[in-house]
Design a protein around this motif. Structure first.
Motif, short mmCIF file in Angstrom:
data_model
loop_
_atom_site.label_atom_id
_atom_site.label_comp_id
_atom_site.label_asym_id
_atom_site.label_seq_id
_atom_site.Cartn_x
_atom_site.Cartn_y
_atom_site.Cartn_z
N ASP A 94 9.63 10.87 17.54
CA ASP A 94 8.88 9.68 17.10
C ASP A 94 7.97 9.17 18.21
O ASP A 94 6.81 8.83 17.98
CB ASP A 94 9.84 8.54 16.71
CG ASP A 94 10.55 8.79 15.39
OD1 ASP A 94 10.14 9.71 14.65
OD2 ASP A 94 11.54 8.08 15.10
N MET A 95 8.51 9.09 19.42
CA MET A 95 7.71 8.59 20.56
C MET A 95 6.53 9.52 20.83
O MET A 95 5.42 9.06 21.14
CB MET A 95 8.58 8.48 21.81
CG MET A 95 9.65 7.41 21.71
SD MET A 95 10.65 7.39 23.23
CE MET A 95 11.97 6.25 22.74
N ARG A 140 4.92 11.45 18.66
CA ARG A 140 3.93 11.21 17.61
C ARG A 140 3.15 9.93 17.90
O ARG A 140 1.91 9.92 17.86
CB ARG A 140 4.66 11.12 16.26
CG ARG A 140 3.85 10.59 15.11
CD ARG A 140 4.65 10.63 13.79
NE ARG A 140 5.93 9.95 13.83
CZ ARG A 140 6.10 8.62 13.77
NH1 ARG A 140 5.05 7.83 13.68
NH2 ARG A 140 7.31 8.09 13.80
N LEU A 141 3.87 8.84 18.22
CA LEU A 141 3.19 7.55 18.48
C LEU A 141 2.24 7.65 19.66
O LEU A 141 1.11 7.16 19.60
CB LEU A 141 4.23 6.46 18.73
CG LEU A 141 5.02 5.99 17.52
CD1 LEU A 141 6.18 5.09 17.93
CD2 LEU A 141 4.09 5.26 16.56
N LEU A 142 2.70 8.29 20.74
CA LEU A 142 1.84 8.40 21.92
C LEU A 142 0.59 9.21 21.62
O LEU A 142 -0.52 8.79 21.98
CB LEU A 142 2.60 9.06 23.08
CG LEU A 142 3.40 8.15 23.98
CD1 LEU A 142 4.02 8.96 25.11
CD2 LEU A 142 2.52 7.03 24.55
N HIS A 150 -1.83 7.20 19.13
CA HIS A 150 -2.46 5.98 19.61
C HIS A 150 -3.27 6.19 20.89
O HIS A 150 -4.29 5.54 21.09
CB HIS A 150 -1.43 4.86 19.76
CG HIS A 150 -0.90 4.39 18.44
ND1 HIS A 150 -1.64 3.63 17.57
CD2 HIS A 150 0.27 4.63 17.79
CE1 HIS A 150 -0.94 3.39 16.46
NE2 HIS A 150 0.22 3.99 16.58
#
Lengths: 200, 200
Positions: free
Chosen positions: A154-155, A157-159, A162
């Motif tokens: 998840d981290m 993907r978010l990094l 964004h």
């Protein structure tokens, strides 16, 4: 440009600039020079279908670049190597689009939309090359329990989503202090550290 | 609840659910039971002022928790210690708000809004305790060039904002597989790895 392509390009840009929920079909069709508001429903069906149609060519290009990279360099042996396989096809895609690209911001906007976030996340993560790459990264972090591997996925993907959106915005505004290549290197280093971090 | 507080609570929830740009002042005032649409401009002025008014009590509580933590435990010696000083006051704030909190999603929505993202980022990062904590983290990564420290500060902000938003959404939906304490630990481990990562 055909009507369908003009609608896709217009919707991508408006969604990137204003957020998905803030842009009506009427606004897209007007900005695309279409007198008839039902043209979007006619060409794309639902809002989720429109989002998928915007994402599809981007995901296809990223997918093609990732398999080309694997074919040219072979499968890497290391975690940083696989982080590169994850990141570079994405940053190379944006570098190829040039400073007028909108898709990174579109993807960031879509990923915070409560109703539509699942659509694009699933589309992007479900591609065979992404699945393969995430599997190889997990194989190289065998000490992490599955729940931690899921959190770090998840981290990741978010990094990626964004940081690419911020880089795209900065390049568009002329305020970027990094190239896409430097952005790739920053992400690869950070993701390698993130995945190799031990647990307390 | 007074009119002002009712407007703030309503706006926070609507922004969290639909995105900032998608929610008009008319919709907020109607949902808050106000017949007069100008009530928001009367109480808050601009949209940016309304956003700041929503964020202020949250930032104040986080700030108070961080100074209380430093007062109780003393300044840590290590990078993971300072990552904890950064993260725990935020996750503790959300844990205290309970499953009906909206602010993490509000902050995530606001951070992808092109017009308003700067407002809240500056508000949250400018607090004395956040500045102190980020300075201590940078002091413990002296080998990193300033540009890389800035990139990793951006990544830290993105991870904290969006992981908290996903956790808040999952807790609200009843699908969370982690407590806020576990979310804090996952973030602290990952941020420690991210900051300690060497450069290629």
């Amino acid at each position: 440009m055909k009507t369908r392509e003009r609608i896709l390009a217009t919707a991508e840009q408006l969604f990137a600039l204003h957020g998905v929920a803030a842009v009506s079909n009427r606004r897209i069709s007007e900005a695309a020079g279409q007198a008839n508001n039902s043209v979007i429903a006619y060409h794309f069906g639902s809002r989720a279908d429109l989002m998928r149609a915007i994402a599809r060519p981007h995901n296809a290009d990223i997918e093609q670049r990732r398999f080309a990279l694997l074919a040219a360099s072979g499968e890497p042996d290391t975690l940083p190597g696989w982080a590169g396989v994850l990141v570079r096809p994405i940053t190379d895609h944006f570098a190829a689009l040039g400073p007028q690209s909108w898709y990174a911001r579109f993807a960031a906007q879509a990923s915070t939309d409560p109703a539509l976030r699942a659509v694009l996340t699933e589309e992007a993560l479900a591609t065979p090359s992404t699945q393969l790459t995430l599997r190889e990264i997990r194989l190289r972090t065998p000490a992490l329990p599955p729940v931690v591997q899921r959190q770090r996925t998840d981290m990741t993907r978010l990094l990626v989503v964004h940081i690419c959106a911020e880089q795209e915005r900065a390049r568009h505004d002329g305020t970027a202090d990094a190239t896409w290549e430097e952005t790739a290197e920053a992400l690869i280093d950070a993701l390698t550290g993130l995945w190799m971090a031990s647990m307390r």
